[in-house]
Design a protein around this motif. Sequence first.
Motif, PDB file in Angstrom:
ATOM      1  N   UNK A  81      82.090  65.309 -35.672  1.00 39.94           N
ATOM      2  CA  UNK A  81      82.016  63.875 -36.012  1.00 39.94           C
ATOM      3  C   UNK A  81      82.784  63.057 -34.965  1.00 39.94           C
ATOM      4  N   UNK A  82      83.971  63.529 -34.644  1.00 47.32           N
ATOM      5  CA  UNK A  82      84.848  62.797 -33.723  1.00 47.32           C
ATOM      6  C   UNK A  82      84.203  62.609 -32.346  1.00 47.32           C
ATOM      7  N   UNK A  83      83.576  63.684 -31.844  1.00 51.09           N
ATOM      8  CA  UNK A  83      82.990  63.612 -30.507  1.00 51.09           C
ATOM      9  C   UNK A  83      81.499  63.288 -30.541  1.00 51.09           C
ATOM     10  N   UNK A  84      81.012  62.946 -31.751  1.00 46.27           N
ATOM     11  CA  UNK A  84      79.602  62.562 -31.936  1.00 46.27           C
ATOM     12  C   UNK A  84      78.639  63.650 -31.449  1.00 46.27           C
ATOM     13  N   UNK A  85      78.953  64.878 -31.836  1.00 46.45           N
ATOM     14  CA  UNK A  85      78.110  66.028 -31.487  1.00 46.45           C
ATOM     15  C   UNK A  85      77.216  66.337 -32.697  1.00 46.45           C
ATOM     16  N   UNK A 110      77.608  68.829 -25.240  1.00 45.87           N
ATOM     17  CA  UNK A 110      77.101  67.507 -24.866  1.00 45.87           C
ATOM     18  C   UNK A 110      75.574  67.441 -24.888  1.00 45.87           C
ATOM     19  N   UNK A 111      74.941  68.378 -25.590  1.00 43.09           N
ATOM     20  CA  UNK A 111      73.485  68.410 -25.658  1.00 43.09           C
ATOM     21  C   UNK A 111      73.015  67.516 -26.813  1.00 43.09           C
ATOM     22  N   UNK A 112      71.744  67.154 -26.796  1.00 41.71           N
ATOM     23  CA  UNK A 112      71.167  66.425 -27.946  1.00 41.71           C
ATOM     24  C   UNK A 112      70.830  67.387 -29.074  1.00 41.71           C
TER      25      UNK A 112
END
Length: 354
Positions: free
Chosen positions: A122-126, A102-104
Amino acid sequence: MDKNVSEWRNYIRQVTPYAPGEQPVGHSIIKLNTNENPYPPCKGVRDVLSSFDYEKLRKYPDPTVSELRSEIAKYYNLDMGNVFVGVGSDDVLAMCYMTFFNSDKPILFPDITYSFYDVWAEEFKVPYETKTLDDSFRIVKSDYYTDNGGIIIPNPNAPTGIAEDLDFFRDILDHNRNSVVIIDEAYVDFGATSAVALLNEYDNLIVVQTFSKSRSLAGSRIGFALSGSEIIKALHDVKYSFNSYTMDQLSIKLGIEAIRDEDYFRDNIDKIILTRNRTYDQFKFLGFDVYPSSANFLFVKPTGISAKELHAKLKKNNIYVRYFDKPRISEYLRITIGTDDEMDMLIMAIEESV
Ligand code: PMP
């Protein structure tokens, strides 16, 4: 028609899905495309199936899955608080992404690896960055010294089958005290060294394994993560906030039997390794490029025919192997180790095709 009517379409999560290997049906198919075990599960699994009380299905399963977790813990000399289980290691890995990535900063993984890693990102927008394998398809450990939001590496790597040793992972862990490092050991039992031995030194390490390959239970979907109690608690918090009952009653019982039968497990693996080594020699004899594998598959580059063409020809003969039409590996096939007979038929079909 009101043009706002279809606005919901703008809010669909856009993903290019992971493409699993084909699951063809029918007789006389030789299926060497999804790294399943060619031998059946142990006898205890059959006994559970024949005596299972269907009335039990009326109730929800134990959400803590304590019976299976404690059996896995016992096997690895850990506590139940060090074990998380899920619906195959795909489920466990997806939970790890949700919980820890969950980091930038970008997470890191190899450019040639399990093709689900970028799909979850991609799915979890990581955000993610891939690190290029060297010309011999080895992972370059210094690539993982850069600042990152997490690391995921399979050992052995897939689809190459190449394993790295514990010093290699110790070095990566020493350079990454501040991020979660996941080692995906889906194929470790076929000849690599597990990083379980490093768990008490690194509280940011997660080792993920599966019953799908070495324990012949791909159809039951059982995977697990081993880590420190803080990591496992965080995984459980996310799981209970998503779906409390991931493991079904029957799979839990089958998993317990499969991990108890150590003799059957060892025999099964020994057989697969012998067949793998024999098949490796046969590919060498054919003049194919083939990598030394620590997994239940071989990664081979045919000569005299393109990988794509050979894949298609074998399929016509009802022999399924895996072809990835991707940069750097489009000239290779990943071939699961089947029984000796299946591998003989494969080699014969290849000899007729080239
Ligand atoms: N990791 C790797 C490297 C794999 O190849 C696979 C199998 N496709 C998995 C994880 C997931 O396996 P399962 O969900 O069956 O445990």
